[in-house]
Motif scaffolding. Sequence first.
Motif, PDB file in Angstrom:
ATOM      1  N   HIS A 225      80.562  34.198  -1.009  1.00 44.56           N
ATOM      2  CA  HIS A 225      80.874  35.473  -1.797  1.00 44.56           C
ATOM      3  C   HIS A 225      81.821  35.046  -3.058  1.00 44.56           C
ATOM      4  N   ARG A 226      82.567  33.922  -2.884  1.00 46.20           N
ATOM      5  CA  ARG A 226      83.368  33.663  -4.132  1.00 46.20           C
ATOM      6  C   ARG A 226      82.219  32.918  -5.141  1.00 46.20           C
ATOM      7  N   PHE A 227      81.453  32.049  -4.795  1.00 49.73           N
ATOM      8  CA  PHE A 227      80.528  31.809  -5.551  1.00 49.73           C
ATOM      9  C   PHE A 227      79.574  32.923  -6.305  1.00 49.73           C
ATOM     10  N   CYS A 228      79.163  33.683  -5.595  1.00 52.78           N
ATOM     11  CA  CYS A 228      78.484  34.691  -6.268  1.00 52.78           C
ATOM     12  C   CYS A 228      79.322  35.685  -7.335  1.00 52.78           C
ATOM     13  N   ILE A 229      80.593  35.534  -7.035  1.00 50.41           N
ATOM     14  CA  ILE A 229      81.474  36.431  -8.031  1.00 50.41           C
ATOM     15  C   ILE A 229      81.830  35.430  -9.241  1.00 50.41           C
ATOM     16  N   THR A 230      82.102  34.314  -8.960  1.00 48.48           N
ATOM     17  CA  THR A 230      82.461  33.623 -10.201  1.00 48.48           C
ATOM     18  C   THR A 230      81.461  32.680 -10.923  1.00 48.48           C
ATOM     19  N   GLN A 231      80.429  32.270 -10.331  1.00 51.16           N
ATOM     20  CA  GLN A 231      79.659  31.387 -10.828  1.00 51.16           C
ATOM     21  C   GLN A 231      78.233  31.838 -10.932  1.00 51.16           C
TER      22      GLN A 231
END
Length: 61
Positions: free
Chosen positions: A40-46
């Motif tokens: 989820h963090r990847f989807c939001i930030t990168q």
Amino acid sequence: MKSSSRKELFNYVESLLGEYCNGCFVHQQFKHEGGRRYAHRFCITQCTVGEKLQEYGKKLT
């Protein structure tokens, strides 16, 4: 903001999610390797699609 433009934004967000995010291989792989939170963090930030979704989210508020 007019409600018609809000509807258009919602429709565009739905189409982005349906076209790119549902069944995303990268998300599934990161979820398997690092867990749901990592993916989820990847989807939001990168992810470029995630960044585009954030732009539309800001326009909705």
